[in-house]
Design a protein around this motif. Structure first.
Motif, PDB file in Angstrom:
ATOM      1  N   THR A 139      77.444  49.781 -78.647  1.00  0.00           N
ATOM      2  CA  THR A 139      78.843  50.275 -78.220  1.00  0.00           C
ATOM      3  C   THR A 139      78.399  51.121 -77.030  1.00  0.00           C
ATOM      4  OG1 THR A 139      80.921  51.538 -78.881  1.00  0.00           O
ATOM      5  CG2 THR A 139      78.720  52.394 -79.745  1.00  0.00           C
ATOM      6  N   ASN A 140      79.668  51.204 -76.223  1.00  0.00           N
ATOM      7  CA  ASN A 140      79.501  52.029 -75.150  1.00  0.00           C
ATOM      8  C   ASN A 140      80.762  53.104 -75.204  1.00  0.00           C
ATOM      9  OD1 ASN A 140      81.815  50.445 -74.452  1.00  0.00           O
ATOM     10  ND2 ASN A 140      80.727  49.939 -72.415  1.00  0.00           N
ATOM     11  N   ASP A 141      81.475  53.129 -76.210  1.00  0.00           N
ATOM     12  CA  ASP A 141      82.438  54.102 -76.298  1.00  0.00           C
ATOM     13  C   ASP A 141      82.592  54.720 -77.888  1.00  0.00           C
ATOM     14  OD1 ASP A 141      83.769  52.078 -78.040  1.00  0.00           O
ATOM     15  OD2 ASP A 141      85.198  51.766 -76.447  1.00  0.00           O
ATOM     16  N   GLY A 142      81.505  54.324 -78.885  1.00  0.00           N
ATOM     17  CA  GLY A 142      81.632  54.800 -80.428  1.00  0.00           C
ATOM     18  C   GLY A 142      82.504  53.949 -81.169  1.00  0.00           C
ATOM     19  N   LEU A 143      83.371  53.207 -80.498  1.00  0.00           N
ATOM     20  CA  LEU A 143      84.260  52.504 -81.442  1.00  0.00           C
ATOM     21  C   LEU A 143      84.242  51.011 -81.122  1.00  0.00           C
ATOM     22  CD1 LEU A 143      86.699  52.360 -83.276  1.00  0.00           C
ATOM     23  CD2 LEU A 143      88.228  52.672 -81.246  1.00  0.00           C
ATOM     24  N   HIS A 144      84.342  50.520 -80.149  1.00  0.00           N
ATOM     25  CA  HIS A 144      84.304  49.040 -79.691  1.00  0.00           C
ATOM     26  C   HIS A 144      82.766  48.360 -79.487  1.00  0.00           C
ATOM     27  CE1 HIS A 144      88.181  50.497 -78.435  1.00  0.00           C
ATOM     28  NE2 HIS A 144      88.827  49.449 -79.131  1.00  0.00           N
ATOM     29  N   LEU A 145      82.789  47.329 -79.450  1.00  0.00           N
ATOM     30  CA  LEU A 145      81.478  46.502 -79.429  1.00  0.00           C
ATOM     31  C   LEU A 145      81.181  45.959 -78.287  1.00  0.00           C
ATOM     32  CD1 LEU A 145      81.805  44.672 -82.803  1.00  0.00           C
ATOM     33  CD2 LEU A 145      80.621  47.010 -82.615  1.00  0.00           C
ATOM     34  N   LYS A 146      79.447  45.999 -77.938  1.00  0.00           N
ATOM     35  CA  LYS A 146      79.187  45.262 -76.740  1.00  0.00           C
ATOM     36  C   LYS A 146      78.901  43.717 -77.185  1.00  0.00           C
ATOM     37  CE  LYS A 146      76.179  47.748 -74.404  1.00  0.00           C
ATOM     38  NZ  LYS A 146      74.910  48.747 -74.227  1.00  0.00           N
ATOM     39  N   GLY A 147      78.401  43.042 -76.184  1.00  0.00           N
ATOM     40  CA  GLY A 147      78.295  41.564 -76.433  1.00  0.00           C
ATOM     41  C   GLY A 147      77.254  41.405 -77.714  1.00  0.00           C
ATOM     42  N   LYS A 148      75.954  42.116 -77.642  1.00  0.00           N
ATOM     43  CA  LYS A 148      74.928  41.654 -78.664  1.00  0.00           C
ATOM     44  C   LYS A 148      75.344  42.031 -80.116  1.00  0.00           C
ATOM     45  CE  LYS A 148      71.126  42.254 -75.300  1.00  0.00           C
ATOM     46  NZ  LYS A 148      69.965  43.176 -75.048  1.00  0.00           N
ATOM     47  N   ALA A 149      76.429  43.071 -80.192  1.00  0.00           N
ATOM     48  CA  ALA A 149      77.018  43.465 -81.417  1.00  0.00           C
ATOM     49  C   ALA A 149      77.688  42.235 -82.076  1.00  0.00           C
ATOM     50  CB  ALA A 149      77.792  44.595 -81.594  1.00  0.00           C
ATOM     51  N   TYR A 150      78.456  41.585 -81.091  1.00  0.00           N
ATOM     52  CA  TYR A 150      79.060  40.285 -81.714  1.00  0.00           C
ATOM     53  C   TYR A 150      78.036  39.243 -82.301  1.00  0.00           C
ATOM     54  CZ  TYR A 150      83.754  42.276 -80.325  1.00  0.00           C
ATOM     55  OH  TYR A 150      84.831  43.033 -80.223  1.00  0.00           O
ATOM     56  N   LEU A 151      77.059  39.126 -81.572  1.00  0.00           N
ATOM     57  CA  LEU A 151      76.302  38.272 -82.027  1.00  0.00           C
ATOM     58  C   LEU A 151      75.324  38.802 -83.429  1.00  0.00           C
ATOM     59  CD1 LEU A 151      73.839  37.569 -78.828  1.00  0.00           C
ATOM     60  CD2 LEU A 151      75.757  36.202 -79.793  1.00  0.00           C
ATOM     61  N   THR A 196      66.691  29.453 -87.376  1.00  0.00           N
ATOM     62  CA  THR A 196      67.510  29.661 -86.142  1.00  0.00           C
ATOM     63  C   THR A 196      68.906  29.274 -86.493  1.00  0.00           C
ATOM     64  OG1 THR A 196      66.737  27.851 -84.813  1.00  0.00           O
ATOM     65  CG2 THR A 196      65.523  29.881 -84.741  1.00  0.00           C
ATOM     66  N   ARG A 197      69.302  28.917 -87.332  1.00  0.00           N
ATOM     67  CA  ARG A 197      70.718  28.145 -87.717  1.00  0.00           C
ATOM     68  C   ARG A 197      71.816  28.481 -86.966  1.00  0.00           C
ATOM     69  NH1 ARG A 197      72.369  29.772 -93.954  1.00  0.00           N
ATOM     70  NH2 ARG A 197      72.659  31.748 -93.517  1.00  0.00           N
ATOM     71  N   ASP A 198      71.994  29.917 -86.777  1.00  0.00           N
ATOM     72  CA  ASP A 198      73.174  30.409 -86.012  1.00  0.00           C
ATOM     73  C   ASP A 198      73.008  30.658 -84.561  1.00  0.00           C
ATOM     74  OD1 ASP A 198      72.279  33.166 -85.558  1.00  0.00           O
ATOM     75  OD2 ASP A 198      72.508  33.554 -87.726  1.00  0.00           O
ATOM     76  N   GLY A 199      71.750  30.536 -84.118  1.00  0.00           N
ATOM     77  CA  GLY A 199      71.455  30.522 -82.641  1.00  0.00           C
ATOM     78  C   GLY A 199      71.488  31.862 -82.132  1.00  0.00           C
ATOM     79  N   SER A 200      71.337  32.910 -83.158  1.00  0.00           N
ATOM     80  CA  SER A 200      71.542  34.204 -82.553  1.00  0.00           C
ATOM     81  C   SER A 200      70.556  34.984 -83.068  1.00  0.00           C
ATOM     82  CB  SER A 200      72.979  35.017 -82.925  1.00  0.00           C
ATOM     83  OG  SER A 200      74.153  34.272 -82.187  1.00  0.00           O
ATOM     84  N   LEU A 201      70.442  35.195 -84.228  1.00  0.00           N
ATOM     85  CA  LEU A 201      69.255  35.976 -84.825  1.00  0.00           C
ATOM     86  C   LEU A 201      68.409  35.156 -85.884  1.00  0.00           C
ATOM     87  CD1 LEU A 201      71.552  39.065 -85.915  1.00  0.00           C
ATOM     88  CD2 LEU A 201      70.164  38.746 -83.874  1.00  0.00           C
ATOM     89  N   VAL A 202      67.322  35.712 -86.258  1.00  0.00           N
ATOM     90  CA  VAL A 202      66.296  35.033 -87.461  1.00  0.00           C
ATOM     91  C   VAL A 202      66.066  35.994 -88.241  1.00  0.00           C
ATOM     92  CG1 VAL A 202      64.217  33.822 -87.895  1.00  0.00           C
ATOM     93  CG2 VAL A 202      65.407  33.570 -85.343  1.00  0.00           C
ATOM     94  N   THR A 203      66.421  35.718 -89.549  1.00  0.00           N
ATOM     95  CA  THR A 203      66.379  36.732 -90.597  1.00  0.00           C
ATOM     96  C   THR A 203      64.582  36.909 -90.625  1.00  0.00           C
ATOM     97  OG1 THR A 203      68.247  36.184 -91.801  1.00  0.00           O
ATOM     98  CG2 THR A 203      66.517  37.220 -93.092  1.00  0.00           C
TER      99      THR A 203
END
Length: 860
Positions: free
Chosen positions: A202-214, A340-347
């Motif tokens: 985050t950059n304001d403590g509430l809303h999310l940056k791009g990587k958070a959405y991944l 890599t099924r979701d293309g964002s993260l690997v468990t």
């Protein structure tokens, strides 16, 4: 405005949840102009079906959900600044659409307005109850409120409510069962060790940056597509353990390796990740801490077959695939791609894996029905992703000879073919196919079937293969083949289903093939074979399995053209390859075979009318994992039994793969492990198929009738037509009896649903007769839903006498339009009648199949 809003909320709190939920009415003026803009926009958008809706405030509003999931059905209904009352005010716009799923995240703005926790929770529960009431089939997911962080000194009325957010989340989690929603914990993945929103997200403590959405996408991915929580791996590795962290695939820019032998594998991995939208370069290790995928040749110790073994380790900053060979690395890459099924993260996980059998094959018969290079490559590509390593290419048949011979061009002349006239593979095309296989660590095994299945040879050459002149021609063909295609280690000589008139034929041919340094394979039982030839079993080996010097490949009851699609997955998953749990001195493995003897209208019908891809995945699981059950069975097992639970676990993974990787390919399989039947019988019918018995004469009362047994499955085989070799559900089936099957299906609301229904899944090999007009089959089988008889399809060719040259069109439930049935709200009663007279068919082309299929096509 704030006072009016609080009055409305307090009003709601004074009323407990009634069976009929009525939302409050209040003016638009209490909401912001942005709210009104968005709400009015939503109201004018098209009413589409199959939607997945994200509903919430600015945190939801801030995501491009359609692009994030690359799915036009995933839609945004977030409004910045919204609160629980605002969601209720516009909830009809959601429920009127009857979406498949709704993902709700709301409450942090209520917290900022100092609305009590209980008030917020009760509002969310009212939302849940209203969605359930107005759109019963919609699945609602209530997501936890995200943590907040005051480190940036912004949104202070929000970021000082961390403890209240925890209280609300706990209450939402506790209310899932009583309010019929699924709770999703986002909080844990977004909170740091102090319970605050991770500062880098985050950059304001509430809303999310791009990587958070991944990260959010990674968490929701299995809920969006009804997948298992952890990635479904097929074949399941021998040893695998998942942990709760993840590797940031979106941050990884490099695939690294020090070994030049692995550059091809690294480039192939790069290409496949690129197809998922993940851009990486191939480099040597740099020693930095940046996230990397590393490929490494190194010692991996396993109990057997170390050449194909690998170890795959996923940590928070590195993915490492280590193997003894490049082939092992390739196998590890196939598993990684599934991770890599979701293309964002690997468990994060640790995997050590190796095959139970070294020979894991798939065979196609292109002699009877030609397949294009494109279709062949499609199947080979699927094979490689599931670690099959033998492609058995059967290209000569009675129908046609389909490989170019420059010495004898008449072999592929149109006038010498009975189907697909003039269609064959050139020398260059076979070389291309061999190379395509080799790139994927698949060995192509060519077969010239001899001396049987050789009518095309006789038409072209004017002589019988077993004659002296025929043998001379064959040797010329073989010499031409081996000098043209030098890199093939195996050659299949056929040898089955033929009267041997020349006892010297097969020994002479085997010696000749072996003189070129080839290992020979032949069908067994069949012609007389030397001890060096690998025997591919298609029937019993008559005790030869115990001869220690002989090698075998198992293809018994692995002909998927004979199998009902639902039966195929069950049978293949249950079996032991070669009657053993892992490779031994005799059994090298097995080959799954596709023999579509009957003519097809279009080449893709081969994949639609046969359970090719479901069968390949089930076979890949079994021949890689090993294990299985003794004997051959087409039954899932008693509900709740270990064998039924094991099958259900595999079926869940299989269906995940259908959803993720086969959306554009034929995959004739649907979930069946949820279908539980009570069987009633046997009732003696004295040869009268139409005779009625208690379950259909009187309205069936489950409490009054005593069922003989309880069985599981979408296809129930009462007695297999190859009994006693293959076991059906009845332990002691009898002729001249009638059985009934009973089950219940729940529907959240009155609606049409599609079902697969069938009573005789015609094999694609014999020339079986089509059902008579107005009947499901010629045994007078019947089906009722809620007391209403379900009529048989209007067959396109009713009563058509079996003819191998007349393609099937609608005889199988898997390739005709599903049957549509109107279900009532609540429980729906299904009753099936299945009578039998004799187990003996009128001829071998028309075996008596005593079975039924009834299963919903979709689970929702």
């Amino acid at each position: 405005m704030k006072k009016a809003l609080l009055t409305i909320i307090c009003f709601l709190l004074q009323h407990s949840i009634f069976s009929q939920v009525v939302l409050p009415s209040y003016p638009d003026s209490i909401f912001s102009t942005y709210y009104q803009q968005r709400d009015s926009h939503f109201q004018t958008l098209p009413q589409t079906t199959g939607d997945i809706i994200f509903l919430g405030n600015s945190i939801t509003d801030g995501a491009e959900w359609t692009e994030l999931f690359n799915d036009i059905h995933v839609k945004n209904r977030g409004i910045s600044g919204d609160i629980t009352a605002g969601v209720m005010h516009r909830l009809d716009e959601i429920t009127n659409r009857k979406p498949v799923k709704v993902f709700l995240l709301i409450g942090v703005n209520d917290v900022a307005r100092n609305i009590p926790s209980d008030s917020i929770v009760k509002n969310i529960l009212i939302i849940a109850d209203y969605v359930r009431q107005q759109s019963p089939s919609t699945k609602l997911y209530v997501q936890s409120i995200l943590p907040v962080n005051n480190v940036y000194g912004k949104f202070n009325t929000h970021t000082d409510k961390g403890e209240q957010i925890k209280i609300i989340n706990a209450k939402l989690k506790a209310s899932t069962n009583s309010h019929a929603y699924t709770y999703i914990d986002l909080y844990s993945s977004f909170a740091d060790e102090n319970g605050k929103l991770k500062a880098n997200l985050t950059n304001d403590g509430l809303h999310l940056k791009g990587k958070a959405y991944l990260i959010w996408k990674h968490i929701l991915y299995p809920y969006i597509y009804d997948l298992e929580r952890n990635p479904s791996l097929i074949p399941l590795p021998q040893q695998v353990s998942f942990t709760t962290n993840y590797f940031p695939l979106f941050d990884c820019k490099k695939i690294v390796t020090e070994n030049s032998v692995l550059l091809n594998e690294a480039e192939n991995l790069k290409q496949q990740l690129w197809e998922k939208g993940i851009i990486m370069d191939v480099n040597k290790p740099s020693g930095t801490d940046e996230p990397v995928i590393e490929l490494e040749i190194g010692k991996v110790e396993t109990p057997m077959l170390e050449e194909e073994a690998y170890r795959l380790s996923v940590t928070q900053n590195r993915i490492l695939i280590r193997a003894n060979t490049a082939h092992g690395i390739f196998n590890g890459i196939q598993t990684l791609l599934q991770l890599t099924r979701d293309g964002s993260l690997v468990t994060t996980c640790e995997i050590t894996d190796w095959p139970a059998f070294s020979w894991r094959g798939y065979m196609v018969d292109v002699g009877r029905n030609f397949q294009s290079m494109q279709l062949l490559k499609q199947q080979i590509a699927v094979m490689s992703k599931y670690k099959l390593n033998i492609f058995h290419f059967h290209f000569t048949e009675d129908i046609a000879w389909r490989l170019q011979s420059k010495m004898y061009p008449q072999l592929t002349a149109p006038e010498n073919m009975l189907r697909n006239k003039g269609m064959y593979y050139t020398v260059d095309e076979l070389k291309e196919l061999i190379a395509y296989c080799k790139e994927r660590y698949i060995t192509l095994v060519s077969e010239i079937d001899m001396p049987g299945h050789s009518a095309a040879f006789k038409r072209a050459m004017g002589v019988d293969m077993q004659s002296d002149s025929g043998i001379v021609i064959l040797k010329n063909i073989l010499k031409e083949f081996f000098t043209t295609f030098k890199d093939l280690p195996y050659f299949h000589v056929g040898g089955d289903e033929v009267h041997i008139s020349n006892k010297n034929f097969m020994p002479e041919i085997l010696r000749y093939v072996e003189s070129f340094g080839k290992k020979t394979v032949a069908w067994s039982p069949g012609a007389s074979l030397d001890n060096k030839t690998i025997r591919q079993l298609w029937m019993s080996d008559n005790g030869k399995r115990n001869i220690s010097t002989l090698k075998f490949i198992d293809s018994r009851h692995l002909y998927i053209n004979h199998m009902d699609p639902l039966e195929a997955v069950v049978t293949i998953f249950n079996r032991q390859i070669g009657d053993t749990t892992r490779e031994d001195d005799n059994i090298n493995g097995g080959t799954l075979c596709l023999w579509p003897d009957r003519k097809v209208e279009n080449e893709t019908d081969i994949l639609k009318m046969n359970p090719v891809y479901p069968g390949i995945l089930a076979f890949a699981e079994r021949c890689w994992r090993g294990g299985g059950c003794k004997g051959w069975t087409a039954t899932i097992g008693t509900p709740g039994s270990p064998e039924a639970n094991e099958f259900t676990e595999f079926e869940n993974r299989l269906l995940d793969h259908k959803k993720l990787y086969f959306t554009e390919l034929p995959f004739p399989y649907v979930k069946q492990s949820q279908m539980v039947w009570r069987l009633y019988g046997p009732y003696e019918n004295n040869g009268e198929l139409s005779r009625q018995f208690e379950p259909e004469i009187e309205k069936l009362n489950e409490s009054q009738l005593v069922s003989s047994q309880i069985v599981t499955g979408g296809t129930i085989i009462l007695r297999h037509w190859w009994a006693p070799l293959i076991k059906g559900v009845l332990n002691h089936p009898k002729e001249n009896t009638t059985w009934y099957a009973y089950t219940k299906i729940w529907s959240d609301e009155e609606r049409l649903r599609e079902f697969w229904i069938g009573f005789n899944n015609l094999s694609r090999s014999p020339a079986t007769d089509s059902p008579d007009s107005g009947t499901w089959n010629n045994l007078q089988s019947e089906i009722w839903v809620n007391g209403n008889e379900i009529p048989a399809p209007d067959w396109k060719r009713p009563g058509q006498k079996g003819n191998s040259e007349i393609p099937l069109v609608d005889e199988g439930y898997e390739y005709r339009e599903p049957t549509k049935i109107l279900l009532h709200k609540g429980w729906n009663i299904v009753l099936i009648k299945s009578p039998i007279v004799s187990f003996k068919g009128k001829d071998w082309q028309n075996p008596v199949k005593w079975e039924f299929t009834f299963v919903p096509v979709c689970s929702y």
